[in-house]
Design a protein around this motif. Sequence first.
Motif, short mmCIF file in Angstrom:
data_model
loop_
_atom_site.label_atom_id
_atom_site.label_comp_id
_atom_site.label_asym_id
_atom_site.label_seq_id
_atom_site.Cartn_x
_atom_site.Cartn_y
_atom_site.Cartn_z
N SER A 95 11.51 -3.81 3.85
CA SER A 95 10.08 -3.87 4.20
C SER A 95 9.23 -3.59 2.95
CB SER A 95 9.75 -2.83 5.28
OG SER A 95 10.51 -3.08 6.44
N ALA A 130 9.16 -6.58 0.68
CA ALA A 130 8.33 -7.68 1.19
C ALA A 130 6.86 -7.38 0.97
CB ALA A 130 8.62 -7.90 2.67
N TRP A 131 6.48 -6.14 1.19
CA TRP A 131 5.06 -5.78 1.03
C TRP A 131 4.65 -5.89 -0.43
CZ3 TRP A 131 5.90 -0.76 4.38
CH2 TRP A 131 6.02 -1.14 5.72
N SER A 155 4.03 -10.43 0.95
CA SER A 155 4.27 -11.12 2.23
C SER A 155 3.30 -10.59 3.28
CB SER A 155 5.69 -10.87 2.73
OG SER A 155 6.62 -11.36 1.80
N HIS A 170 1.90 -9.03 6.64
CA HIS A 170 2.53 -8.02 7.51
C HIS A 170 2.57 -8.52 8.96
CE1 HIS A 170 1.74 -4.36 4.68
NE2 HIS A 170 1.94 -5.46 4.00
N ASP A 179 6.12 -12.88 11.74
CA ASP A 179 7.11 -13.75 11.09
C ASP A 179 7.89 -12.96 10.03
OD1 ASP A 179 8.22 -16.39 11.01
OD2 ASP A 179 7.32 -16.60 9.04
N THR A 180 7.17 -12.27 9.15
CA THR A 180 7.86 -11.48 8.12
C THR A 180 8.68 -10.37 8.77
OG1 THR A 180 5.82 -11.76 6.81
CG2 THR A 180 7.48 -10.27 5.94
N GLN A 227 11.92 -11.59 10.42
CA GLN A 227 12.96 -11.96 9.47
C GLN A 227 13.69 -10.72 8.95
OE1 GLN A 227 11.69 -14.16 5.98
NE2 GLN A 227 13.71 -15.07 5.80
#
Length: 458
Positions: A196, A199-200, A204, A206, A209-210, A213
């Motif tokens: 997480s 991704a942040w 990406s 929040h 979809d993110t 995944q």
Amino acid sequence: MGISQTRIHGGSVYVGGDLKRNDILIDGGVVVGMVTPGSDAEAGETIDATGQLVLPGIIDTHAHTRDPGYTHKEDLTTASRAAAVGGVTTMIDMPNVEPPTDTVELFEAKREDAARKSVIDWGHWVAPTKLDQIPKMAAAGATGFKFYQVSGAYPHDPRLAVNDEGSILDIFEAVSDVGVPCLVHPFNQAIFDALSERAWKTGSPHNWDTFSQIYTTDAIWKTAVGVLIELQLMTGVRLQLVHTHSQGSLELIRAAKDRGQRVTAAVDPKYYQLTRSELQNGKGRVCPAGYVTEDPARIEAIWAALNDGTIDMIDSDHAPHTLDEVAAQDNDAWSAGMGSPQYDWLYSIVLSDVAAGRLPLSRAVALLSEEPARLLGLWPRKGSLLPGSDADLVLVDPGARHTLTDEGLQTKVGWTPYLGRTITGVVNLTMLRGTVIARDRQVMEEPGFGQYVAGVAQ
Ligand code: DOR
Ligand code: ZN
């Protein structure tokens, strides 16, 4: 034969692993026998089942009734009404309510309140997070225990999360002593948190979809299941793993079963039914899944496991949130109420796969009814239509097709993640202990008809 009996006439009855063209006789709430359709029989009531299948009712080991505490989403009555029309005759609900069910006093209060509310038979998984409460809750009739390795925001209440493996060992030991099942939502929180963060950092969004995944990353589930299986081996606890959509987990579970370990697995429809395009087009209705069905090898592994018995059960994870809640949280999915209502059309969703040739009827009944009954120590009183079994059954028109909308649903949130899908196989009648509780998608019984299902030590 007598006038106190009910006769279900002209259907194909699922008994002994097969469909038989027999009439089924019911008296005092239980199946008393079968007769050939032509034979004379005086019955107080005859139900016409011509052209229909007579199947055992679903025993759902994974309900979120939201009661008490989140009753703007659902309550015991509305959950059980949705269950009744969907073909569910017994449901066991989860402790992530408010207050969470983690003491014997809270369990008894919940049970007393719920006794007046459910249309169908019901039980409750309590939280084993307070060790001293485990024997007390078991003695008070808890159906079994459930904890989460995942933590964060509601519905993954940190008060119900146990990550520390030493604490899990202690819980398994204590639950093993009382002999009822221990359900676990497996999750490697550390891997999830790291992914997480990454991704942040890379910007990406929040959104669902993110989140989906990352949340469905195979290693998050597989590494957790590996440890849980080891701790089961050390303690002998009756372990049931939920949300079994990870290919790696399935391999570990298959090997554990081959060693004779007391491990069973359930998968919920959202993970193997719903696609990412439905997630996107349905405005978040299918969260948190969608990504499992994106991976052909993984979805194939789930179907193989459903067919070969590595997955023992399909549980519903009926997890209602309002559409407003789901939509509002698409910009902050990490603190959101993931999950979807599943009850209104549950049997039909599974029977559609039977009609499509993906699952034999015998596996569908095993996954929905027989194996859950065994987990609860209730088979063959429930999960079967043998003489002496509770007359918990559904009448299904196997060829009837219907395109699902949000119209006429019994769930309080009033929406379905299967919007626009055409199902094959419609439940026309649901019977619980000999009483018709739903007919033509209308609920026929009052709240309070459902009886409590206490835990059985095995
Ligand atoms: O999707 C889910 N919803 N998974 C869970 O583990 C909890 C559930 C809920 O309570 O909403
Ligand atoms: Zn759940």
